[in-house]
Design a protein around this motif. Structure first.
Motif, PDB file in Angstrom:
ATOM      1  N   ASN A   1       0.948  -1.245  -0.026  1.00 30.15           N
ATOM      2  CA  ASN A   1      -0.046  -0.002  -0.044  1.00 30.15           C
ATOM      3  C   ASN A   1       0.819   1.362  -0.098  1.00 30.15           C
ATOM      4  O   ASN A   1       2.245   1.175   0.593  1.00 30.15           O
ATOM      5  CB  ASN A   1      -1.048  -0.039   1.238  1.00 30.15           C
ATOM      6  CG  ASN A   1      -1.873  -1.177   1.349  1.00 30.15           C
ATOM      7  OD1 ASN A   1      -2.413  -1.521   0.168  1.00 30.15           O
ATOM      8  ND2 ASN A   1      -2.002  -1.739   2.349  1.00 30.15           N
ATOM      9  N   ILE A   2       0.378   2.304  -0.472  1.00 28.15           N
ATOM     10  CA  ILE A   2       1.117   3.500  -0.877  1.00 28.15           C
ATOM     11  C   ILE A   2       0.339   4.834  -0.194  1.00 28.15           C
ATOM     12  O   ILE A   2      -0.881   4.925   0.048  1.00 28.15           O
ATOM     13  CB  ILE A   2       1.103   3.992  -2.325  1.00 28.15           C
ATOM     14  CG1 ILE A   2       1.676   2.771  -3.109  1.00 28.15           C
ATOM     15  CG2 ILE A   2       1.866   5.033  -2.606  1.00 28.15           C
ATOM     16  CD1 ILE A   2       1.587   2.905  -4.464  1.00 28.15           C
TER      17      ILE A   2
ATOM     18  N   GLU B   1      -5.452  -4.279   6.691  1.00 27.83           N
ATOM     19  CA  GLU B   1      -4.826  -5.621   7.207  1.00 27.83           C
ATOM     20  C   GLU B   1      -5.248  -6.666   6.312  1.00 27.83           C
ATOM     21  O   GLU B   1      -4.588  -7.661   5.739  1.00 27.83           O
ATOM     22  CB  GLU B   1      -4.834  -5.790   8.520  1.00 27.83           C
ATOM     23  CG  GLU B   1      -4.140  -4.742   9.461  1.00 27.83           C
ATOM     24  CD  GLU B   1      -4.181  -5.333  11.062  1.00 27.83           C
ATOM     25  OE1 GLU B   1      -3.203  -5.025  11.734  1.00 27.83           O
ATOM     26  OE2 GLU B   1      -5.137  -5.684  11.389  1.00 27.83           O
ATOM     27  N   GLY B   2      -6.843  -6.728   6.041  1.00 20.36           N
ATOM     28  CA  GLY B   2      -7.218  -7.812   5.428  1.00 20.36           C
ATOM     29  C   GLY B   2      -8.477  -8.377   6.159  1.00 20.36           C
ATOM     30  O   GLY B   2      -8.034  -9.115   7.321  1.00 20.36           O
TER      31      GLY B   2
ATOM     32  N   LEU C   1      -5.691  -3.205  -3.203  1.00 18.43           N
ATOM     33  CA  LEU C   1      -4.560  -2.184  -2.982  1.00 18.43           C
ATOM     34  C   LEU C   1      -5.083  -1.090  -2.065  1.00 18.43           C
ATOM     35  O   LEU C   1      -6.135  -0.375  -2.764  1.00 18.43           O
ATOM     36  CB  LEU C   1      -3.999  -1.775  -4.445  1.00 18.43           C
ATOM     37  CG  LEU C   1      -3.014  -0.853  -4.383  1.00 18.43           C
ATOM     38  CD1 LEU C   1      -1.691  -1.087  -3.618  1.00 18.43           C
ATOM     39  CD2 LEU C   1      -2.704  -0.379  -5.784  1.00 18.43           C
ATOM     40  N   PHE C   2      -4.720  -0.429  -1.180  1.00 14.67           N
ATOM     41  CA  PHE C   2      -5.059   0.882  -0.599  1.00 14.67           C
ATOM     42  C   PHE C   2      -4.067   1.792  -0.857  1.00 14.67           C
ATOM     43  O   PHE C   2      -2.874   1.916  -0.709  1.00 14.67           O
ATOM     44  CB  PHE C   2      -5.179   0.578   0.920  1.00 14.67           C
ATOM     45  CG  PHE C   2      -6.442  -0.131   1.499  1.00 14.67           C
ATOM     46  CD1 PHE C   2      -7.552   0.334   1.663  1.00 14.67           C
ATOM     47  CD2 PHE C   2      -6.300  -1.533   1.278  1.00 14.67           C
ATOM     48  CE1 PHE C   2      -8.792  -0.486   1.811  1.00 14.67           C
ATOM     49  CE2 PHE C   2      -7.369  -2.417   1.662  1.00 14.67           C
ATOM     50  CZ  PHE C   2      -8.601  -1.824   2.119  1.00 14.67           C
TER      51      PHE C   2
ATOM     52  N   PRO D   1       1.082   3.551  14.955  1.00 16.30           N
ATOM     53  CA  PRO D   1       1.978   2.653  14.296  1.00 16.30           C
ATOM     54  C   PRO D   1       1.428   1.611  13.536  1.00 16.30           C
ATOM     55  O   PRO D   1       2.246   1.293  12.390  1.00 16.30           O
ATOM     56  CB  PRO D   1       2.796   2.099  15.640  1.00 16.30           C
ATOM     57  CG  PRO D   1       2.480   3.115  16.802  1.00 16.30           C
ATOM     58  CD  PRO D   1       1.162   3.578  16.505  1.00 16.30           C
ATOM     59  N   GLU D   2       0.573   0.886  13.968  1.00 21.43           N
ATOM     60  CA  GLU D   2       0.085  -0.066  13.166  1.00 21.43           C
ATOM     61  C   GLU D   2      -0.589   0.194  11.734  1.00 21.43           C
ATOM     62  O   GLU D   2      -0.213  -0.423  10.672  1.00 21.43           O
ATOM     63  CB  GLU D   2      -1.075  -0.829  13.967  1.00 21.43           C
ATOM     64  CG  GLU D   2      -0.926  -1.357  15.343  1.00 21.43           C
ATOM     65  CD  GLU D   2      -0.904  -0.543  16.365  1.00 21.43           C
ATOM     66  OE1 GLU D   2      -1.090  -0.852  17.408  1.00 21.43           O
ATOM     67  OE2 GLU D   2      -1.012   0.737  16.066  1.00 21.43           O
ATOM     68  N   LEU D   3      -1.056   1.313  11.730  1.00 25.94           N
ATOM     69  CA  LEU D   3      -1.693   1.886  10.513  1.00 25.94           C
ATOM     70  C   LEU D   3      -0.472   2.240   9.493  1.00 25.94           C
ATOM     71  O   LEU D   3      -0.288   2.084   8.501  1.00 25.94           O
ATOM     72  CB  LEU D   3      -2.569   2.858  10.612  1.00 25.94           C
ATOM     73  CG  LEU D   3      -3.386   3.462   9.552  1.00 25.94           C
ATOM     74  CD1 LEU D   3      -4.333   2.281   8.920  1.00 25.94           C
ATOM     75  CD2 LEU D   3      -4.314   4.698   9.638  1.00 25.94           C
ATOM     76  N   GLN D   4       0.833   2.946  10.185  1.00 22.27           N
ATOM     77  CA  GLN D   4       1.796   3.102   9.471  1.00 22.27           C
ATOM     78  C   GLN D   4       2.337   2.104   8.713  1.00 22.27           C
ATOM     79  O   GLN D   4       2.763   1.977   7.497  1.00 22.27           O
ATOM     80  CB  GLN D   4       2.920   3.920  10.275  1.00 22.27           C
ATOM     81  CG  GLN D   4       2.570   5.256  10.887  1.00 22.27           C
ATOM     82  CD  GLN D   4       3.520   5.846  11.684  1.00 22.27           C
ATOM     83  OE1 GLN D   4       4.654   5.901  11.179  1.00 22.27           O
ATOM     84  NE2 GLN D   4       3.369   6.373  12.848  1.00 22.27           N
ATOM     85  N   GLY D   5       2.643   0.954   9.417  1.00 22.79           N
ATOM     86  CA  GLY D   5       3.090  -0.192   9.027  1.00 22.79           C
ATOM     87  C   GLY D   5       2.404  -0.779   7.822  1.00 22.79           C
ATOM     88  O   GLY D   5       2.998  -1.597   6.831  1.00 22.79           O
ATOM     89  N   ARG D   6       1.054  -0.600   7.593  1.00 21.00           N
ATOM     90  CA  ARG D   6       0.307  -0.851   6.512  1.00 21.00           C
ATOM     91  C   ARG D   6       0.568  -0.276   5.283  1.00 21.00           C
ATOM     92  O   ARG D   6      -0.112  -0.308   4.205  1.00 21.00           O
ATOM     93  CB  ARG D   6      -1.168  -1.119   6.910  1.00 21.00           C
ATOM     94  CG  ARG D   6      -1.290  -2.193   7.934  1.00 21.00           C
ATOM     95  CD  ARG D   6      -1.204  -3.594   7.204  1.00 21.00           C
ATOM     96  NE  ARG D   6      -1.117  -4.553   8.289  1.00 21.00           N
ATOM     97  CZ  ARG D   6      -0.871  -5.821   7.993  1.00 21.00           C
ATOM     98  NH1 ARG D   6      -0.714  -6.160   6.904  1.00 21.00           N
ATOM     99  NH2 ARG D   6      -0.862  -6.908   8.983  1.00 21.00           N
ATOM    100  N   PHE D   7       1.172   0.937   5.314  1.00 23.63           N
ATOM    101  CA  PHE D   7       1.478   1.848   4.148  1.00 23.63           C
ATOM    102  C   PHE D   7       3.247   1.783   4.084  1.00 23.63           C
ATOM    103  O   PHE D   7       3.549   2.912   4.424  1.00 23.63           O
ATOM    104  CB  PHE D   7       0.868   3.034   4.302  1.00 23.63           C
ATOM    105  CG  PHE D   7      -0.561   3.259   4.019  1.00 23.63           C
ATOM    106  CD1 PHE D   7      -1.436   3.258   2.954  1.00 23.63           C
ATOM    107  CD2 PHE D   7      -1.523   2.871   5.378  1.00 23.63           C
ATOM    108  CE1 PHE D   7      -2.620   3.064   2.700  1.00 23.63           C
ATOM    109  CE2 PHE D   7      -2.665   2.886   5.075  1.00 23.63           C
ATOM    110  CZ  PHE D   7      -3.549   2.781   3.811  1.00 23.63           C
TER     111      PHE D   7
END
Length: 517
Positions: free
Chosen positions: A58-59, A360-361, A377-378, A394-400
């Motif tokens: 993800n971007i 995350e899914g 794709l987000f 932090p968790e959301l940062q890690g997903r992008f």
């Protein structure tokens, strides 16, 4: 629409070239999305065992408004033929108000995918649908000539179709902590089945009693009707009946229960209940329409009959899960600034935590079945002029994992935007006024002056990127657009002096510029 074969052959460089036709600059962002798209194509070519373990990268796009963040994502989805949805993160929360359910973005994406696949399949059967619609039009123009039922006589399907009748509104008030539900009650009536062969014996008896002369007369009548039908067919194809009116039964949507509530959860109920109309079929209403309009309705209805709804659903769900793109704008507006806690910051962090499992899914129930977001794709975007990307949890940062910083636009970029894209702004305005028989021509010097004005105003007032060009162009051509019908035919050349005359006073007066530009 890009075919699968063409998409498979598109290299990252070719993807960037396609994006260059519509978006000026931002090479880093274009390269990032091109690689992301190519990786999705590569993943689909792998064995299922390893394919499931490869998650999309993800971007996160960082840049001021009006620099092309949304346009890059939209053009990428169109290039790939992917279901695409743009949402604003702020719609899921407001101070003192519980926003929409975050899962609604997945349901909306599935709805977009279903509509996309449905249109593609209808286009594939359009030729057959047009032939069937032509026969139906001939039946309306020549009642009784096509061997169909007589006017006013209902078919077996219509006779045995369930009848749905609205019975009035209702309201359910729950306890103080629960939501209040409002809706509409309906009554479903299932008619008794008819005997399939009723009257068959009587018809056979009549057939046996027909004399040879009557049979010959009947055959001659059929031949005459066939000849008349072919003559009408030729006239119909020549467009001689376009303004003639016919009476047509048009399908109507059944009014389903509507829900008004605070909070989430009932959106799924509303989505599920909307499928009842598809189960029982819609009601019919007879309308008198010109042949031209009736043909459009009949083609649409015949195409609907020719496609397999289950196949549409299956393909749409596969495409959403494997190639879907969700663009989350204004992600910076839900970032928590400074120390966490208190007031609206708690609400903002709550939205991030709600979005997190979707990114995350997760499996989201829709009226077309469950949809897994694990490989969607987000692309998130935000100006981050007040908050920072590190203010996201932090968790959301890690997903992008991929972060791209988009550059602010200056005079050079504005000049290219005005002239280079396939449908540049100057071309758009020239084509619009050409419909009024007014020819508009921009000199190269005037376009350069417009770009300079846009860059200057953006530097002194709010930087709204390329959107500044729209406000400047509207101000520049306001008088011409207003007077165009009265001065046509005419040819007008936009010169630097004309630009200065229309914009100089406004751009120099900063207070006035805030209102107009």
């Amino acid at each position: 629409m890009t075919t699968k074969e063409n998409l498979d052959n598109l290299t990252p460089q070719e993807i960037v070239v396609e994006l260059d036709k519509y978006i000026i600059g931002q090479d880093k962002a274009k390269r990032a999305v091109a690689v992301a798209l190519r990786n999705r194509i590569r993943r689909l070519k792998l064995e299922p065992e390893i394919r499931e373990d490869i998650a999309p990268k993800n971007i996160l796009m960082i840049g001021p408004t009006g620099v092309g963040k949304t346009e890059i994502a939209r053009r990428l989805a169109k290039l790939a033929g992917s279901p695409f949805l743009k949402v604003e993160a702020t719609k899921y929360t407001e101070v003192g108000y519980v926003g929409r359910d975050v899962e609604s973005m997945v349901r909306d994406l599935m709805a977009a995918g279903y509509q996309m696949v449905k249109q593609e399949m209808q286009e594939a059967v359009k030729e057959d649908a047009m032939k069937r619609a032509e026969e139906a039009l001939l039946d309306l123009l020549l009642p009784g000539s096509g061997g169909r039922r007589r006017r006013g006589e209902k078919s077996k399907e219509e006779n045995e179709k369930p009848v749905i009748t609205p019975m009035g509104a209702f309201s359910i008030n729950n306890d103080a902590d629960g939501p209040s539900v409002m809706g509409t009650a309906i009554q479903v009536g299932i008619p008794m089945a008819r005997k399939r062969n009723r009257g068959k014996g009587a018809a056979e008896q009549i057939e046996r009693e027909l004399t040879e002369e009557e049979k010959a007369a009947d055959a001659a009548e059929k031949e005459r009707q066939s000849s008349t039908r072919e003559k009408f067919r030729a006239m119909l194809r020549e467009g001689k009946f376009e303004d003639k009116t016919v009476e047509l039964s048009v399908s109507q949507d059944i009014p389903m229960p509507s829900f008004g509530m605070m909070g989430s959860g009932f959106e799924e109920i509303e989505s599920s209940l909307s499928g009842i109309a598809g189960i029982f079929g819609g009601s019919k209403k007879r309308k008198v329409l010109p042949v031209k309009r009736a043909r459009e309705i009949l083609i649409s209805e015949e195409a609907e009959k020719l496609i397999d709804a289950d196949r549409v659903t299956e393909e749409a769900r596969r495409r959403v899960q494997e190639m879907g793109i969700i663009f989350i704008d204004e992600i910076d507006k839900v970032a928590v600034k400074g120390d966490r806690g208190g007031g609206h910051d708690v609400s903002r962090e709550g939205v991030q935590r709600d979005i997190l499992p979707i990114v995350e899914g997760a499996v989201v129930n829709t009226k077309w079945g469950p949809v897994d977001t694990g490989h969607v794709l987000f692309i998130a975007a935000g100006a981050f002029n007040i908050s920072k990307p590190s203010d996201l949890i932090p968790e959301l940062q890690g997903r992008f994992p991929l972060r791209v910083e988009l550059e602010s636009l200056g005079k050079k970029e504005f000049l290219r935007i005005l002239t280079e894209p396939k449908n540049s702004l100057t071309k758009q305005y020239a084509d619009l006024l050409a419909t009024e028989d007014v020819e508009l021509e921009f000199t190269s010097e005037s376009v350069e002056r417009l770009a300079a004005f846009a860059a200057d105003v953006n530097s002194r007032l709010e930087n709204i990127g390329a959107r500044r060009l729209h406000t400047i162009m509207e101000t520049l051509l306001e008088k011409i657009s207003f007077e165009a019908p009265d001065i046509a035919p005419a040819k007008i050349t936009i010169t630097p002096d004309f630009v200065d005359e229309r914009l100089k006073d406004i751009t120099q007066n900063q207070d006035l510029g805030r209102y107009i530009l």
